[in-house]
Design a protein around this motif. Structure first.
Motif, PDB file in Angstrom:
ATOM      1  N   SER A   1       7.030   6.372  -1.391  1.00  0.00           N
ATOM      2  CA  SER A   1       5.871   5.482  -1.518  1.00  0.00           C
ATOM      3  C   SER A   1       5.543   5.342  -2.990  1.00  0.00           C
ATOM      4  O   SER A   1       6.052   6.108  -3.813  1.00  0.00           O
ATOM      5  N   ALA A   2       4.682   4.373  -3.285  1.00  0.00           N
ATOM      6  CA  ALA A   2       4.287   4.149  -4.678  1.00  0.00           C
ATOM      7  C   ALA A   2       3.541   5.353  -5.251  1.00  0.00           C
ATOM      8  O   ALA A   2       3.545   5.553  -6.459  1.00  0.00           O
TER       9      ALA A   2
ATOM     10  N   LYS B   1       0.292  -5.422   5.035  1.00  0.00           N
ATOM     11  CA  LYS B   1      -0.364  -4.225   4.484  1.00  0.00           C
ATOM     12  C   LYS B   1      -1.880  -4.364   4.582  1.00  0.00           C
ATOM     13  O   LYS B   1      -2.570  -4.616   3.596  1.00  0.00           O
TER      14      LYS B   1
ATOM     15  N   GLY C   1       8.369  -1.045   2.447  1.00  0.00           N
ATOM     16  CA  GLY C   1       7.993  -0.341   1.223  1.00  0.00           C
ATOM     17  C   GLY C   1       8.681  -0.906  -0.015  1.00  0.00           C
ATOM     18  O   GLY C   1       9.887  -1.188   0.011  1.00  0.00           O
ATOM     19  N   ILE C   2       7.929  -1.038  -1.064  1.00  0.00           N
ATOM     20  CA  ILE C   2       8.482  -1.509  -2.334  1.00  0.00           C
ATOM     21  C   ILE C   2       9.350  -0.397  -2.931  1.00  0.00           C
ATOM     22  O   ILE C   2      10.418  -0.651  -3.490  1.00  0.00           O
ATOM     23  N   THR C   3       8.902   0.842  -2.757  1.00  0.00           N
ATOM     24  CA  THR C   3       9.699   1.979  -3.231  1.00  0.00           C
ATOM     25  C   THR C   3      10.979   2.084  -2.394  1.00  0.00           C
ATOM     26  O   THR C   3      12.055   2.368  -2.930  1.00  0.00           O
ATOM     27  N   ARG C   4      10.850   1.844  -1.087  1.00  0.00           N
ATOM     28  CA  ARG C   4      12.016   1.860  -0.185  1.00  0.00           C
ATOM     29  C   ARG C   4      13.095   0.910  -0.682  1.00  0.00           C
ATOM     30  O   ARG C   4      14.279   1.277  -0.800  1.00  0.00           O
TER      31      ARG C   4
ATOM     32  N   GLU D   1       7.505   5.522  10.696  1.00  0.00           N
ATOM     33  CA  GLU D   1       7.343   5.865   9.278  1.00  0.00           C
ATOM     34  C   GLU D   1       6.278   6.945   9.150  1.00  0.00           C
ATOM     35  O   GLU D   1       5.709   7.382  10.144  1.00  0.00           O
ATOM     36  N   GLY D   2       6.025   7.387   7.916  1.00  0.00           N
ATOM     37  CA  GLY D   2       4.955   8.338   7.666  1.00  0.00           C
ATOM     38  C   GLY D   2       3.626   7.599   7.665  1.00  0.00           C
ATOM     39  O   GLY D   2       3.594   6.369   7.707  1.00  0.00           O
TER      40      GLY D   2
ATOM     41  N   ASN E   1       3.864   6.231   4.010  1.00  0.00           N
ATOM     42  CA  ASN E   1       5.155   6.254   3.319  1.00  0.00           C
ATOM     43  C   ASN E   1       6.271   5.925   4.298  1.00  0.00           C
ATOM     44  O   ASN E   1       6.069   5.958   5.503  1.00  0.00           O
ATOM     45  N   ASN E   2       7.428   5.609   3.770  1.00  0.00           N
ATOM     46  CA  ASN E   2       8.603   5.373   4.613  1.00  0.00           C
ATOM     47  C   ASN E   2       9.363   6.680   4.766  1.00  0.00           C
ATOM     48  O   ASN E   2       9.345   7.525   3.872  1.00  0.00           O
TER      49      ASN E   2
ATOM     50  N   TYR F   1      -4.097  -4.917   1.087  1.00  0.00           N
ATOM     51  CA  TYR F   1      -4.174  -4.153  -0.155  1.00  0.00           C
ATOM     52  C   TYR F   1      -2.794  -3.858  -0.713  1.00  0.00           C
ATOM     53  O   TYR F   1      -1.782  -4.086  -0.044  1.00  0.00           O
TER      54      TYR F   1
ATOM     55  N   HIS G   1       5.171  -5.555  -5.724  1.00  0.00           N
ATOM     56  CA  HIS G   1       3.853  -5.457  -5.081  1.00  0.00           C
ATOM     57  C   HIS G   1       3.184  -6.832  -5.000  1.00  0.00           C
ATOM     58  O   HIS G   1       2.557  -7.163  -3.988  1.00  0.00           O
TER      59      HIS G   1
HETATM   60  N1  PDD Z   1       1.037   3.394   1.172  1.00  0.00           N
HETATM   61  N2  PDD Z   1       4.429   2.813   4.909  1.00  0.00           N
HETATM   62  C1  PDD Z   1       3.085   2.829   4.950  1.00  0.00           C
HETATM   63  C2  PDD Z   1       2.415   2.848   6.279  1.00  0.00           C
HETATM   64  C3  PDD Z   1       2.345   2.829   3.751  1.00  0.00           C
HETATM   65  O1  PDD Z   1       1.010   2.837   3.787  1.00  0.00           O
HETATM   66  C4  PDD Z   1       3.032   2.824   2.510  1.00  0.00           C
HETATM   67  C5  PDD Z   1       2.318   2.826   1.186  1.00  0.00           C
HETATM   68  C6  PDD Z   1       4.442   2.834   2.520  1.00  0.00           C
HETATM   69  C7  PDD Z   1       5.264   2.814   1.259  1.00  0.00           C
HETATM   70  O2  PDD Z   1       5.196   1.559   0.614  1.00  0.00           O
HETATM   71  P1  PDD Z   1       5.355   1.451  -0.974  1.00  0.00           P
HETATM   72  O3  PDD Z   1       6.640   2.074  -1.299  1.00  0.00           O
HETATM   73  O4  PDD Z   1       5.341  -0.014  -1.219  1.00  0.00           O
HETATM   74  O5  PDD Z   1       4.177   2.195  -1.584  1.00  0.00           O
HETATM   75  C8  PDD Z   1       5.098   2.809   3.743  1.00  0.00           C
HETATM   76  C9  PDD Z   1       0.247   3.370  -0.045  1.00  0.00           C
HETATM   77  C10 PDD Z   1       0.858   4.126  -1.162  1.00  0.00           C
HETATM   78  C11 PDD Z   1      -1.159   3.830   0.297  1.00  0.00           C
HETATM   79  O6  PDD Z   1      -1.632   3.433   1.351  1.00  0.00           O
HETATM   80  O7  PDD Z   1      -1.795   4.525  -0.511  1.00  0.00           O
END
Ligand code: PDD
Length: 284
Positions: free
Chosen positions: A243-244, A148, A206-209, A180-181, A184-185, A32, A48
């Motif tokens: 995170s996004a 992902k 992470g794309i935001t990372r 990580e969270g 989120n990172n 996803y 993404h």
């Molecule tokens: N989660 N690490 C994990 C485990 C994540 O699930 C996510 C994003 C990120 C941050 O990635 P990005 O910057 O690309 O969103 C890091 C999305 C937002 C979610 O599951 O809703």
């Protein structure tokens, strides 16, 4: 009522249907992406789309549509649902096939589902001003967190553990280091240095990372990509996640211990501002 996208069709959400034999449902055999929308435009869509292509490749899953078609579907859903601020969720699975651990024939059509979530005030989230509290938990996820996938049971349990502890999220720890969270990172700031775990199979890239680290370097901030412990985080000046869906979100407490002054710090605040400004400029 929402209009969603399912395998080529735009339909009302209550009319959207996926087979009970879908491998996403039976095996969590799916990937996803979550892309944010600000000012009615997509934030970092190319990032993404590129990560989605990589996730599919790693799992030998066919891409259901081209990147251009994917962009068109995102835009159509944003328009049809009148989303100014919110999220677009996209999921691709290996499709429907009689239950068997072996992957089905390569000509099995993948399933593609997208829906929007309106989040008015996303960029102006009150939590960005107060910061969030996190707890630490062991990282019990599978080993390929760089893909992902929709196997989100453990992250979901982690959020519930955080809630039970009066916190908003959990940072996961493996071999003594923070990975990580839950979605989120994770970052800490010590002096002028931003520290976040190096890329590998242990975390999602992470794309935001990627964007935040690039912008931090451009703003002459020091960045170190390496492991850190919960003890190091507790002794840090600041902490935050990206995170996004949260952009840059300050973390003010870990396992009940205040980070720095116990209030959101200047580095996280500055990065949030830069990230939102720069991302809005190039949103499509
Ligand atoms: N989660 N690490 C994990 C485990 C994540 O699930 C996510 C994003 C990120 C941050 O990635 P990005 O910057 O690309 O969103 C890091 C999305 C937002 C979610 O599951 O809703």
């Amino acid at each position: 009522m929402r209009t969603v996208y399912v395998n080529g069709d735009y339909v009302a959400e209550e009319d959207a249907k996926i087979s009970i034999f879908d491998r996403g449902f039976l095996f969590a055999d799916g990937v996803y992406e979550v892309t944010s929308v600000l000012d009615g435009k997509l934030i970092d869509f190319p990032g993404h789309a590129a990560r989605l292509a990589r996730s599919l490749r790693e799992l030998e899953m066919p891409a259901p549509v081209t990147e251009e078609e994917l962009l068109e579907i995102h835009r159509e859903l944003v328009a049809r649902n009148d989303i100014t601020e919110g999220l677009v969720y996209l999921q691709v699975t290996r499709g429907a096939a009689d239950r068997d651990f072996m992957f089905p024939d390569a000509d099995t059509p993948p399933s593609l589902v997208l829906f929007t979530q309106a989040k008015p005030g996303l960029a102006d989230a009150p939590a960005a001003k107060t910061g969030i509290k996190v707890i630490s938990i062991p990282d019990r996820r599978w080993g390929r967190r760089d893909i992902k996938t929709v196997q989100l049971l453990y992250p979901s349990m982690g959020k519930m553990m955080a809630k039970a502890a009066g916190a908003q999220d959990a940072w996961m720890v493996e071999d003594g280091a923070v990975t990580e969270g839950t979605s989120n990172n994770a970052y800490i700031v010590k002096g002028n240095t931003i520290i976040t775990r190096h890329l590998g199979e242990e975390i999602l890239h992470g794309i935001t990372r990627a964007a935040v680290l690039r912008m931090a370097s451009e703003a002459q901030m020091q960045v170190e990509e390496r492991s850190f412990t919960i003890e190091e985080a507790m002794a840090a000046d600041e902490a935050f996640v990206t995170s996004a869906s949260t952009f840059v979100m300050p973390v003010v407490e870990i396992d009940g211990a205040a980070i720095g002054t116990g209030a959101p710090g200047p580095v996280a605040a500055r990065l949030r501002e830069i990230y939102l400004d720069e991302s809005r400029k190039v949103a499509i």
